[in-house]
Scaffold this active site. Structure first.
Site: not given
Ligand code: UD1
Length: 424
Positions: A308, A124, A126, A24
């Site tokens: 995950d 977030p 950002d 997915k």
């Molecule tokens: C993350 C997981 C992914 C998982 C998904 C759903 C990681 C690196 N990524 O992906 O494996 O499938 O959750 O559970 O483990 N963040 C910021 N600002 C942003 C984007 C992210 O501060 O703009 C922070 C988030 O709060 C988090 C971290 O970065 O603590 C990782 O986030 P991100 O990898 O972007 O989240 P997903 O893409 O949802």
């Protein structure tokens, strides 16, 4: 309103073979990437789960022609006319934000609803915004929407403050069509990002460094659709099935996935005393003697232990010998399964972002509630082991990301069924 409830009679051993569906988390960004093509793309091995249908719906709203047949999806973006991703869709699935990058690259404009937080944390965006701005877009946030405009995107250097799968994808989907070269530092190395890059390269993108934290992207003018791309198997589904087999001391072969993408998980399982044999693209789980040993984990970006699989690991540790410390570093609120597992007789305490699991002799069936996708999986794993009949409510969370999961378990001999219940 009527909702599905999953009913599991615990204590049965599983037996047989099960095949893992497509990923997915790779399909969603690849679907967004297909928006960049001049011609249609066909993506194969997609999992038929709700998030995929939601993304398909969003692409249709944007003006793409979308057809799902069996496990393939055709996406024809040639008539994209709309650049607005409405809140009604985005609120159902955060990955909708992936269309921001391709819309700016293709339409020069994008209006995407802010995804907001969700059960597992604030989530977030950002870093997505910062990166796309650095590529030359003007971005403002108004009335709950991210509004981006760019006459021209220009290659740039982006150093991500934090490793983010989502931000890496979004910036990549903008940078592939920017003018000149972009360099991304501290980029995500997750296999799903690598798969997306593979797809983009087949479209004609010029990207180097996939699977490392530095990506070099030379922008190209045109990208074409890919007439048959096969998405990687879902490593999280594979891990969940493996955990279910280990939990029930079963003999099960899990087929059609890439074991190297789960290296840390296998290391931890070995440490815990689980028995299994890895072959090329499958693993045979075998019953082990006695109890599992408690093993600590810390969730980290790839190649670390995946967030995950944290909930599923916790379910395994509930019956292990000793104390295991589970530290969640990605999502601050991803412990909602703890109270539910405790209702089933587990002994878990939370201290900040750490859960301390003290293994118990057995779990007992209970009425529990699924709070999110992976929490649902953890409760199923616990329910398969617990004495008695467990009722898992709000199982619709599971359907967001696991294809045909109860039927897969049923075929392995699990005593599992779905009932419809009125929930007030
Ligand atoms: C993350 C997981 C992914 C998982 C998904 C759903 C990681 C690196 N990524 O992906 O494996 O499938 O959750 O559970 O483990 N963040 C910021 N600002 C942003 C984007 C992210 O501060 O703009 C922070 C988030 O709060 C988090 C971290 O970065 O603590 C990782 O986030 P991100 O990898 O972007 O989240 P997903 O893409 O949802």
């Amino acid at each position: 309103m009527k909702f599905k409830t999953l009913v599991i009679k615990g204590g049965t051993k599983l037996k047989g073979k099960v095949s893992v569906s497509g990923s997915k988390n790779a399909t969603l960004p690849i679907m967004a990437a297909s928006l960049l093509g001049e011609t249609p793309s066909v993506i194969n091995n997609i999992p038929l789960v709700r998030d995929i249908y939601t993304m398909a719906e969003l692409l249709k709203i944007l003006g793409a022609k979308v057809e799902i047949k069996n496990h393939s999806i055709l996406i024809d973006p040639s008539k994209i006319k709309n650049y607005k991703a409405p809140y009604e869709i985005v609120k159902q699935m955060r990955a909708s934000i992936y269309v921001l990058g391709p819309l700016v690259a293709r339409c020069r404009k994008a209006k995407v609803a802010m995804p907001g937080g969700c059960a597992i944390g604030l989530r977030p965006i950002d870093l997505h915004i910062k990166g796309i701005k650095k590529l030359g877009a003007k971005i403002k946030i108004k009335h709950g929407y991210v509004i981006a405009e760019a006459q021209k995107l220009k290659g740039t250097k982006i150093i991500f403050d934090k490793i983010s799968l989502g931000a890496t994808i979004n910036c990549l989907l903008a940078a592939v069509k920017a003018e000149g070269t972009s360099i991304f530092e501290n980029a995500s190395k997750e296999p799903e990002v690598v798969d997306t890059i593979k797809f983009l390269k087949m479209m004609g993108a010029d990207i180097k460094g996939e699977g490392t934290s530095t990506l070099i992207i030379n922008g190209v003018k045109n990208l074409t659709g890919v007439s048959g791309y096969t998405v990687i198997p879902d490593r999280i589904e594979a891990a969940t099935l493996i955990a279910a087999a280990v939990m029930t001391k079963s003999k099960v072969t899990i087929e059609n996935f890439i074991p190297e993408n789960l290296t840390v998980f296998f290391e931890k399982l070995r440490e815990a005393g689980a028995k299994f044999e890895i072959k090329n693209n499958s693993v045979k789980v075998l019953p082990y003697k006695g109890k599992l040993k408690a093993v600590d984990i810390i969730t980290e970006p790839y190649p670390g232990f995946p967030t995950d699989i944290q909930a599923q690991w916790m379910a395994l540790m509930t019956i292990a010998q000793g104390n295991s410390i589970i530290k969640e570093t990605i999502w601050e609120n991803r412990f909602m399964h703890v109270l539910e597992l405790n209702r089933m007789g587990a002994d878990i305490k939370i201290e900040g972002n750490t859960a301390i699991v003290t293994g118990v002799d057995e779990l007992s069936a209970a009425d529990v509630m699924a709070s999110d996708l992976r929490a649902s999986a953890a409760l199923i794993i616990a329910g398969l082991k617990a004495k008695g009949v467990t009722y898992i409510r709000r199982i619709y969370h599971l359907e967001r990301g696991y294809e045909n999961f109860y039927n897969k378990l049923k075929k392995l001999g699990a005593k599992i069924k779905i009932i419809m219940e009125n929930i007030i």
